[in-house]
Scaffold this motif. Sequence first.
Motif, short mmCIF file in Angstrom:
data_model
loop_
_atom_site.label_atom_id
_atom_site.label_comp_id
_atom_site.label_asym_id
_atom_site.label_seq_id
_atom_site.Cartn_x
_atom_site.Cartn_y
_atom_site.Cartn_z
N ALA A 270 0.85 -1.19 0.00
CA ALA A 270 0.00 0.00 0.00
C ALA A 270 0.88 1.24 0.00
N GLN A 271 0.31 2.34 -0.49
CA GLN A 271 0.99 3.64 -0.55
C GLN A 271 0.01 4.68 -0.03
N ALA A 272 0.44 5.47 0.96
CA ALA A 272 -0.45 6.48 1.53
C ALA A 272 0.22 7.85 1.58
N THR A 273 -0.60 8.88 1.50
CA THR A 273 -0.15 10.25 1.70
C THR A 273 -0.98 10.83 2.84
N ALA A 274 -0.27 11.35 3.86
CA ALA A 274 -0.93 11.95 5.01
C ALA A 274 -0.55 13.42 5.07
N VAL A 275 -1.55 14.27 5.33
CA VAL A 275 -1.32 15.70 5.51
C VAL A 275 -1.44 15.99 7.00
N ILE A 276 -0.34 16.51 7.56
CA ILE A 276 -0.26 16.80 8.99
C ILE A 276 -0.25 18.31 9.18
N VAL A 277 -1.12 18.81 10.05
CA VAL A 277 -1.21 20.24 10.33
C VAL A 277 -0.73 20.50 11.76
N CYS A 278 0.12 21.49 11.93
CA CYS A 278 0.53 21.92 13.27
C CYS A 278 -0.64 22.68 13.88
N PHE A 279 -0.93 22.38 15.15
CA PHE A 279 -2.17 22.88 15.73
C PHE A 279 -1.98 23.28 17.18
#
Length: 134
Positions: free
Chosen positions: A98-107
């Motif tokens: 599997a291949q995933a892209t995650a978007v992480i936001v500083c909060f």
Amino acid sequence: MKDEIEVYVRFSETDMLGHVNNTSYFLYFEEARTKFFKKILPNRDSSLGFILASIKCDFLQQAYGDEILKVITTISKIGGKSFHMQHTLVNKQDEKIAQATAVIVCFNYEKQQSVAIPEQLRANLEAWFATTVK
């Protein structure tokens, strides 16, 4: 640079045919992100939070119970308040599962708003990104 962890596929993470359930992949990616954050910002205090804003996964082939899989994590994009992580799940033969892209936001949880990526985190992310791109 890339970060790698191994995950053992437990029976409870499979369906009736012994295939890894699609929801289990996200648990593997979460474990990889958590361990990555501890490496890239080991002295992080509670004032800096991360929110998973988005994750997309392409399922390429099946994985099975009792396998040991590897999650390879890299940084693929750095913005002002967020960054993208790529997760590649492979089996022992290094075949992509599997291949995933995650978007992480500083909060900032106290203010309930996104914040700019802190300087030290940005420097660490850029170091990972620079070696990944080369």
